[in-house]
Design a protein around this motif. Structure first.
Motif, PDB file in Angstrom:
ATOM      1  N   PRO A   1       7.197  13.140  -5.084  1.00 41.01           N
ATOM      2  CA  PRO A   1       6.926  11.734  -5.421  1.00 41.01           C
ATOM      3  C   PRO A   1       7.262  10.766  -4.298  1.00 41.01           C
ATOM      4  O   PRO A   1       6.494   9.834  -4.023  1.00 41.01           O
ATOM      5  N   ALA A   2       8.389  10.981  -3.630  1.00 39.47           N
ATOM      6  CA  ALA A   2       8.759  10.090  -2.519  1.00 39.47           C
ATOM      7  C   ALA A   2       7.786  10.247  -1.359  1.00 39.47           C
ATOM      8  O   ALA A   2       7.415   9.264  -0.701  1.00 39.47           O
ATOM      9  N   ALA A   3       7.355  11.484  -1.102  1.00 39.78           N
ATOM     10  CA  ALA A   3       6.381  11.713  -0.030  1.00 39.78           C
ATOM     11  C   ALA A   3       5.064  11.016  -0.350  1.00 39.78           C
ATOM     12  O   ALA A   3       4.435  10.405   0.528  1.00 39.78           O
ATOM     13  N   GLN A   4       4.637  11.088  -1.609  1.00 37.50           N
ATOM     14  CA  GLN A   4       3.401  10.411  -2.009  1.00 37.50           C
ATOM     15  C   GLN A   4       3.499   8.909  -1.767  1.00 37.50           C
ATOM     16  O   GLN A   4       2.585   8.304  -1.188  1.00 37.50           O
ATOM     17  N   GLN A   5       4.576   8.313  -2.192  1.00 37.35           N
ATOM     18  CA  GLN A   5       4.727   6.864  -2.029  1.00 37.35           C
ATOM     19  C   GLN A   5       4.752   6.480  -0.552  1.00 37.35           C
ATOM     20  O   GLN A   5       4.145   5.479  -0.145  1.00 37.35           O
ATOM     21  N   ARG A   6       5.408   7.300   0.264  1.00 37.60           N
ATOM     22  CA  ARG A   6       5.454   7.005   1.696  1.00 37.60           C
ATOM     23  C   ARG A   6       4.060   7.073   2.322  1.00 37.60           C
ATOM     24  O   ARG A   6       3.673   6.197   3.101  1.00 37.60           O
ATOM     25  N   ILE A   7       3.295   8.089   1.958  1.00 40.70           N
ATOM     26  CA  ILE A   7       1.941   8.234   2.512  1.00 40.70           C
ATOM     27  C   ILE A   7       1.076   7.054   2.100  1.00 40.70           C
ATOM     28  O   ILE A   7       0.338   6.486   2.918  1.00 40.70           O
ATOM     29  N   VAL A   8       1.157   6.654   0.830  1.00 46.21           N
ATOM     30  CA  VAL A   8       0.375   5.511   0.346  1.00 46.21           C
ATOM     31  C   VAL A   8       0.752   4.246   1.113  1.00 46.21           C
ATOM     32  O   VAL A   8      -0.117   3.469   1.538  1.00 46.21           O
ATOM     33  N   GLN A   9       2.030   4.029   1.320  1.00 45.75           N
ATOM     34  CA  GLN A   9       2.483   2.822   2.012  1.00 45.75           C
ATOM     35  C   GLN A   9       2.058   2.807   3.474  1.00 45.75           C
ATOM     36  O   GLN A   9       1.637   1.767   3.999  1.00 45.75           O
ATOM     37  N   VAL A  10       2.148   3.951   4.151  1.00 38.66           N
ATOM     38  CA  VAL A  10       1.746   4.011   5.557  1.00 38.66           C
ATOM     39  C   VAL A  10       0.246   3.767   5.690  1.00 38.66           C
ATOM     40  O   VAL A  10      -0.201   3.032   6.584  1.00 38.66           O
ATOM     41  N   CYS A  11      -0.547   4.368   4.809  1.00 36.67           N
ATOM     42  CA  CYS A  11      -1.989   4.144   4.853  1.00 36.67           C
ATOM     43  C   CYS A  11      -2.319   2.674   4.627  1.00 36.67           C
ATOM     44  O   CYS A  11      -3.176   2.094   5.321  1.00 36.67           O
ATOM     45  N   ARG A  12      -1.649   2.069   3.684  1.00 42.23           N
ATOM     46  CA  ARG A  12      -1.882   0.647   3.409  1.00 42.23           C
ATOM     47  C   ARG A  12      -1.520  -0.198   4.625  1.00 42.23           C
ATOM     48  O   ARG A  12      -2.256  -1.119   5.014  1.00 42.23           O
ATOM     49  N   ALA A  13      -0.394   0.092   5.237  1.00 44.83           N
ATOM     50  CA  ALA A  13       0.050  -0.679   6.401  1.00 44.83           C
ATOM     51  C   ALA A  13      -0.926  -0.554   7.560  1.00 44.83           C
ATOM     52  O   ALA A  13      -1.172  -1.519   8.291  1.00 44.83           O
ATOM     53  N   LEU A  14      -1.513   0.630   7.731  1.00 45.65           N
ATOM     54  CA  LEU A  14      -2.414   0.877   8.859  1.00 45.65           C
ATOM     55  C   LEU A  14      -3.882   0.665   8.493  1.00 45.65           C
ATOM     56  O   LEU A  14      -4.769   0.962   9.294  1.00 45.65           O
ATOM     57  N   ASN A  15      -4.130   0.137   7.291  1.00 43.84           N
ATOM     58  CA  ASN A  15      -5.484  -0.174   6.837  1.00 43.84           C
ATOM     59  C   ASN A  15      -6.377   1.060   6.811  1.00 43.84           C
ATOM     60  O   ASN A  15      -7.507   1.049   7.281  1.00 43.84           O
ATOM     61  N   LYS A  16      -5.872   2.142   6.212  1.00 44.79           N
ATOM     62  CA  LYS A  16      -6.654   3.356   6.039  1.00 44.79           C
ATOM     63  C   LYS A  16      -6.665   3.708   4.550  1.00 44.79           C
ATOM     64  O   LYS A  16      -5.613   3.697   3.902  1.00 44.79           O
ATOM     65  N   PRO A  17      -7.829   4.007   3.975  1.00 43.56           N
ATOM     66  CA  PRO A  17      -7.872   4.365   2.547  1.00 43.56           C
ATOM     67  C   PRO A  17      -7.086   5.643   2.270  1.00 43.56           C
ATOM     68  O   PRO A  17      -7.050   6.559   3.091  1.00 43.56           O
TER      69      PRO A  17
END
Length: 596
Positions: A381-397
């Motif tokens: 779960p923590a890995a999922q949230q981190r991946i979602v946040q990094v993608c959002r920050a870098l403007n990648k779906p």
């Protein structure tokens, strides 16, 4: 009345402007203000059911009981009466000049702007859903992207699915994109001798072998893709199938055969991934030596290029170099058609190099099944949230995948825990959710898709009702000065949309980049993304909140808006008085207006 700010490069500087909360340390001397309707531009009446109040600044002859549309070809501001008549006729009668998803169009007509779903849905296509009628049912149910898993099926079978999806788009007005998912070169099982699945029961002994069988395979025997498998495993190792869906313990090695005792029963599926653990740790040495893109993958990639897929998902990405290498290959071979590269985050190496991998890619997939086989389950779960946040920050779906509704492969309703899992992915503002076995081979693919759609809609509505506007600051990502301007425009447009309660944001974009910048901000209202090419329109269908349209437009924003308003009103998708914000990547402009 419309208010507009346009970014340009005039020979003189009529005004200086500091954008609120701007990151720029100097005034943007290239910004000029326009407020229109301009006194040199007149209105031409166009029939509609209601009329806005005429502006006191306009010539009295321009007022009418009919709705009025501003006409200004090429931004010149002065239009002869006969020219206005010609343009007005073209604007009102060209109802076929815009392409939009038929399901979205129906939702907008029936329930209005706020009814549209923001989270996108991906369905893996398999034996349960490969027919044209079944694909149409998925599209009607909300499928935005069709995924092809190259672990299964022949290229001829996949070609048939691709052409069915393209036919569906052409005949039924959908914009379903196609994602091809490579197999990767990690260790995996064989095809189970043609069987769809096999059940491993607790206490049974199964044989995993590297031998190839000319005839039918022996009972409880599974072939393994990695020739060194029997050499590398040891007695006592734990073997995980498909991320831990079935577990075995190695009890004996006999030449190329490895005897394993089933300790956790479950369903064995063809081409399932295999990992093995020793003394509580993942054995990674051999996997690290395998290439990310195998020889079969390269053949599949050539197939995807030839068939014009929209996305290629790369399995078990270890570094950004793999993504860069593939993108350069695609640029040289794809004949001008851009194919997005999606990095699947499903290994320890992927997490270690997460930022550089996502920065190099066009999007990422949280492949939780295989990821959960490589890291402790409680860390997923923590890995999922981190991946979602990094993608959002870098403007990648970002796509959240694997086991969202696993029980619906066999049962018509999901578990409450699965619904909570889907809800959390929506609350994290993921761009897309993906069905795997649920839609590929499950007994209830349409119902599984319905669950994703209804849960997404409910959580999104709850988010808006609670007025949970985004408070997470987004880092600057623009490299050039022009990119920074576009980023500031989109940030401001999203903030204004929330504060003013606008009905929609209109984005006119040739490449799709500016639409993605608005999507990154996650405004409360839907985002109408207008683009000139069908391929860009399909790719935009992966990103949060975007409703992609194909529309021919020019550099003249007033003409574009008039044309868009007329076309959408004629189809009942908007109405007079709706408040919209319009941004454009051609002129780098932002405008706020009511639909006339």
């Amino acid at each position: 009345m419309s208010q507009s700010i346009q970014f340009s490069s005039p020979s003189h500087t009529p005004h200086l402007l500091h954008l609120p909360h701007s990151q720029f340390n100097r005034p943007l001397s290239s910004i000029s203000f326009r407020r229109f309707p301009l006194t040199t531009i007149k209105y031409t009446s166009i029939r509609a059911s209601s009329s806005p109040s005429p502006s006191p600044d306009l010539d009295s002859s321009s007022s009418s009981s009919s709705s009025q549309v501003l006409l200004s070809p090429n931004g010149t501001g002065a239009v002869k009466s006969d020219e206005r008549s010609v343009v007005a006729t073209a604007v009102t009668t060209d109802t076929s000049g815009i392409e939009v998803d038929t399901v979205t169009e129906a939702e907008l007509k029936e329930n209005g702007f706020r009814s549209t779903r923001r989270t996108k849905l991906i369905c893996t296509i398999g034996p349960a859903t490969c027919g044209f009628e079944q694909l149409e049912a998925l599209a009607v149910g909300g499928m935005n992207v069709a995924r092809l898993n190259m672990c299964h099926g022949t290229r001829d079978w996949h070609r048939g699915v691709i052409r069915s999806v393209r036919r569906l788009n052409e005949e039924k007005g959908f914009a379903v994109a196609i994602m091809m998912d490579t197999e990767g070169s990690e260790i995996h099982m064989g095809d189970l001798g043609g069987e769809a699945s096999a059940k491993a029961e607790d206490g049974e002994v199964w044989t995993f072998t590297v031998r190839a069988f000319d005839s039918s395979r022996p009972e409880r025997t599974i072939s393994v893709s990695y020739d060194g498998f029997a050499e590398d495993v040891r007695v006592g190792d734990e073997l995980l199938v498909d991320g831990g869906m079935v577990r075995f313990e190695v009890i004996e090695k006999i030449g190329p055969d490895v005897k394993c005792l089933c300790t956790d029963p479950g369903l064995l599926l063809p081409r399932a991934n295999l990992t093995f653990w020793r003394d509580g740790s993942l054995v990674r040495e051999r996997n690290a030596m395998l290439p990310t893109i195998s020889s079969k993958d390269w053949l599949d990639i050539d197939f995807g290029i030839a068939e014009g897929v929209d996305f290629i998902a790369v399995s078990f990405v270890k570094s950004a170099e793999v993504i860069n290498h593939l993108k350069s290959y695609l640029a040289a071979r794809s004949r001008g058609g851009e194919i997005g590269v999606i990095a699947k985050i499903e290994s320890i190496d992927s997490l270690t190099n997460l930022e550089e991998i996502i920065l190099a890619s066009d999007g990422a997939m949280v492949a939780r099944g295989d990821l959960g086989a490589q890291i402790p389950l409680e860390q997923v779960p923590a890995a999922q949230q981190r991946i979602v946040q990094v993608c959002r920050a870098l403007n990648k779906p970002v796509i959240v995948a694997s086991q969202l509704l696993e029980s619906m492969i066999e049962y018509p309703t999901p578990t409450r825990a699965e619904v909570a899992d889907v809800s959390e992915a929506v609350r994290q503002r993921s761009d897309a959710l993906m069905l795997s076995g649920e839609s590929a081979m499950g007994q209830f693919p349409d119902k599984a898709l319905t669950v994703l759609r209804t849960v997404s809609l409910r959580i999104e509505r709850w988010w808006r009702e609670e007025k949970r506007h985004e408070s997470v600051p987004l880092q600057a990502i623009g490299s050039s000065f022009s990119d920074k301007i576009s980023e500031e425009i989109c940030n401001s447009a999203a903030k204004m949309a929330n504060n003013l309660g606008v009905d929609a944001v209109f984005v006119y974009t040739t490449s799709g980049h500016m639409a993605s910048l608005v999507s990154r901000c996650r405004p409360d209202c839907p985002i109408f993304a207008f683009t000139t090419t069908t391929s860009v329109r399909r790719r935009l269908n992966l990103q949060w909140g975007l409703i992609p349209f194909r529309l021919s437009f020019s550099d003249d924003m007033e003409s574009n808006l008039n044309k868009t308003f007329s076309l959408l009103k004629s189809r009942g998708m908007i109405k007079s008085g709706d408040l919209v914000i319009a941004v454009s990547d051609m002129l780098q402009s932002i405008q706020v207006m009511n639909v006339p």
